[in-house]
Design a protein around this motif. Structure first.
Motif, short mmCIF file in Angstrom:
data_model
loop_
_atom_site.label_atom_id
_atom_site.label_comp_id
_atom_site.label_asym_id
_atom_site.label_seq_id
_atom_site.Cartn_x
_atom_site.Cartn_y
_atom_site.Cartn_z
N ASP A 30 -35.59 7.16 45.18
CA ASP A 30 -34.98 8.40 44.70
C ASP A 30 -33.48 8.42 44.96
N VAL A 31 -32.91 7.25 45.13
CA VAL A 31 -31.47 7.14 45.34
C VAL A 31 -30.74 7.42 44.02
N THR A 32 -29.66 8.18 44.07
CA THR A 32 -28.89 8.48 42.86
C THR A 32 -27.45 8.00 43.02
N GLY A 33 -26.77 7.93 41.89
CA GLY A 33 -25.37 7.49 41.89
C GLY A 33 -25.25 5.98 41.84
N ALA A 34 -24.05 5.51 42.09
CA ALA A 34 -23.78 4.07 41.98
C ALA A 34 -24.29 3.32 43.21
N VAL A 35 -24.90 2.17 42.97
CA VAL A 35 -25.40 1.30 44.04
C VAL A 35 -25.02 -0.14 43.69
N ASN A 36 -24.30 -0.80 44.58
CA ASN A 36 -23.95 -2.20 44.35
C ASN A 36 -25.19 -3.07 44.34
N ARG B 19 -35.32 13.29 28.63
CA ARG B 19 -36.34 14.34 28.83
C ARG B 19 -36.86 14.35 30.27
N GLY B 20 -35.96 14.26 31.22
CA GLY B 20 -36.38 14.37 32.62
C GLY B 20 -36.82 13.08 33.26
N ALA B 21 -36.89 11.98 32.50
CA ALA B 21 -37.26 10.69 33.11
C ALA B 21 -36.17 10.26 34.09
N ARG B 22 -36.58 9.60 35.16
CA ARG B 22 -35.60 8.99 36.05
C ARG B 22 -34.99 7.79 35.33
N ALA B 23 -33.69 7.63 35.46
CA ALA B 23 -33.02 6.55 34.74
C ALA B 23 -32.17 5.71 35.68
N VAL B 24 -32.29 4.40 35.53
CA VAL B 24 -31.38 3.46 36.19
C VAL B 24 -30.74 2.62 35.09
N PHE B 25 -29.42 2.67 35.02
CA PHE B 25 -28.69 1.91 34.00
C PHE B 25 -27.87 0.83 34.72
N ALA B 26 -27.64 -0.26 34.00
CA ALA B 26 -26.90 -1.37 34.59
C ALA B 26 -25.39 -1.18 34.44
N ASP C 264 -18.01 2.10 32.70
CA ASP C 264 -17.50 3.22 33.50
C ASP C 264 -17.70 4.55 32.75
N ALA C 265 -17.42 4.54 31.46
CA ALA C 265 -17.60 5.76 30.65
C ALA C 265 -19.07 6.15 30.59
N LEU C 266 -19.94 5.16 30.49
CA LEU C 266 -21.38 5.43 30.42
C LEU C 266 -21.88 6.05 31.73
N ARG C 267 -21.40 5.48 32.86
CA ARG C 267 -21.81 6.02 34.16
C ARG C 267 -21.37 7.47 34.30
N ARG C 268 -20.13 7.75 33.97
CA ARG C 268 -19.63 9.13 34.08
C ARG C 268 -20.49 10.07 33.25
N THR C 269 -20.84 9.63 32.06
CA THR C 269 -21.64 10.47 31.17
C THR C 269 -23.06 10.64 31.73
N GLY C 270 -23.65 9.54 32.17
CA GLY C 270 -25.00 9.60 32.71
C GLY C 270 -25.11 10.54 33.90
N GLU C 271 -24.13 10.47 34.77
CA GLU C 271 -24.17 11.33 35.96
C GLU C 271 -24.04 12.80 35.59
N ALA C 272 -23.42 13.09 34.45
CA ALA C 272 -23.26 14.49 34.03
C ALA C 272 -24.50 14.99 33.29
N VAL C 273 -25.30 14.07 32.76
CA VAL C 273 -26.45 14.47 31.94
C VAL C 273 -27.64 14.85 32.80
N THR C 274 -27.87 14.08 33.86
CA THR C 274 -29.10 14.27 34.63
C THR C 274 -28.84 13.95 36.09
N ARG C 275 -29.51 14.68 36.97
CA ARG C 275 -29.35 14.39 38.39
C ARG C 275 -30.12 13.15 38.81
N ASP C 276 -31.20 12.84 38.07
CA ASP C 276 -32.07 11.73 38.48
C ASP C 276 -31.60 10.43 37.85
N PHE C 277 -30.37 10.06 38.16
CA PHE C 277 -29.69 8.94 37.51
C PHE C 277 -29.08 8.04 38.57
#
Lengths: 287, 287
Positions: free
Chosen positions: B207-213, B95-102, B134-147
């Motif tokens: 506010d960084v998005t996408g993959a970060v090591n 619902r629009g929350a910013r999300a960081v997943f491991a 990898d599948a989760l990341r691909r899905t997350g990036e497609a669901v919301t920009r703030d990921f």
């Protein structure tokens, strides 16, 4: 005994699958919302709550066609996530069963042209639907070796949602109404829903693994399809190509390379476009 | 108000996250199996049954660290599918929350060498764990920009499973036992669990998005790490490098390019390897 568990048995493609499975000697267990079918063990259930069916039925083969496909909405609906989650849970319950899951030509990069080949064409899904399917395929291929993925192109046939092209033209012409269309120059790969189901079942009954395009292999323009429907409905003059504006960013050409389906799976469509369209228009005539 | 929902709060990394979140002014809601923490709204629950917590807590930020990580088993366990399914369902409740997943460095192609860069290094997960992430990341990036997706390298620290390298060396040397090791020439990127948690929280608060090591950026051989642990435990002579055979197909070098973490997120580890190892050995001394 070959025991198939079929999901989406009440769906547009899935409705044709039980007959194809029975014809190949499968004992058929089906999950769906609709009415029981003769000769089929019918499990009337919401799949999201019934992944444990796999443990109870103990299928040797799983054909998973169910997904959220509401016209227009499915491309970016969050329902894709619910279906991805449920499908991933199904992967965890296979217990060695051979599995064929339904994919989509929307996994390919639609900004490219040319025939799509399963391994050499670029994948770049641009919708949540395409991304979810792509993620599911990647996961499925990592879970089990006995996994195939039918990448479905553009199905048409009886029972298609009424807002889509074929029903719109069929119903309009049958009612004697003019049917305004866009220019219709984009080229697609159309396959009758019964042939799509037949291809999925043939893939299930084979030992082919990985992605396999499910299409007719024939390049047909949207305008040609509309005219074929109008012809079957009795009056081509009612189709008004070019009266509606073309949608921005419609991809020009989405056609399957069907070499794997034809040569490895050994499946060829049983219906020509003319026959399939005639069957579809006959169905609309009776509604 | 910044309201964070943290999953995996009882875990190896997650245990350090509440303090980091509180320090940055977050109201903290945590889901975990362990005991409540002071200053944290604690939701003692099994996340698989509690995805609706997102609707109830209405976080502005979601930090999702929970996953199945049982030592040795997690690489190819079907539990990965359960966690993928649950995580995908969480994506549907943001619902629009910013999300960081491991995520994990196991998304990268381990057959390559050289520093891993988030966008230019090849991805080719070779385990169900890596494929699921990898599948989760691909899905997350497609669901919301703030990921954003924190791709974790090799964490160590207090509470690490006892069968792993650092605990094995620490406990052996503290007990005065010789510790047979492999040659230990492989190079890894080690980061203390508290710094890993700090990096995830800094990423969440950016506010960084996408993959970060998520790593230290330092290339340290397995042998060097073992010797550092032995030194902190008081006796390097007990570490017997080369007494155990090397595992086949161990990748040579898995080290993070931490440019994004350092320059875009603005995070740098607070502990050197010597300090982090001293902290870890001190913890084992007290067990």
């Amino acid at each position: 005994v070959k025991r198939a568990l079929l999901t989406g048995a009440s769906g547009f493609i899935g409705a044709h699958a039980p007959a194809a499975l029975l014809a190949r000697g499968f004992e058929v267990h089906a999950v769906g919302r609709g009415e029981p079918l003769l000769g089929v063990h019918w499990h009337r259930a919401d799949l999201h709550d019934s992944v444990d069916l796999l443990a109870r039925v103990q299928p040797t083969h799983v054909l998973h066609l169910a997904w959220f496909v509401d016209h227009g909405l499915f491309w970016n609906s969050l329902e894709n996530l619910r279906w991805l989650a449920t499908s991933v849970r199904m992967l965890g319950e296979l217990r060695g069963a051979r599995a064929v899951f339904a994919g989509t030509c929307a996994e390919y990069d639609w900004s490219e042209s040319g025939r799509r080949h399963e391994s050499s064409s670029r994948l770049a899904p641009a919708t949540l639907y395409g991304v979810s399917k792509d993620a599911l395929r990647r996961t499925g291929e990592a879970v089990t070796r006995d996994f195939a993925w039918g990448r479905l192109f553009f199905p048409y046939g009886p029972g298609e949602p009424a807002q889509r092209l074929v029903p719109t033209v069929a119903r309009g012409v049958l009612a004697g109404r003019p049917v305004p269309c866009s220019s219709g120059t984009q080229v697609r790969d159309y396959i009758h829903a019964a042939d799509a189901a037949g291809a999925f079942v043939a893939l299930l009954d084979s030992d082919v693994t990985g992605a396999v395009n499910i299409g007719s292999g024939e390049a047909v323009s949207v305008g040609e399809l509309a005219m074929a429907v109008a012809r079957a409905a009795g009056d081509t003059s009612l189709v008004r190509l070019g009266e509606l504006p073309d949608r921005a960013a419609e991809p020009e050409e989405i056609v399957a390379d069907v070499t794997r389906l034809r040569d490895e799976v050994g499946f060829a469509p049983t219906l020509t476009l003319t026959e399939g369209v005639a069957d579809t228009v006959a169905w609309w005539r009776e509604q």
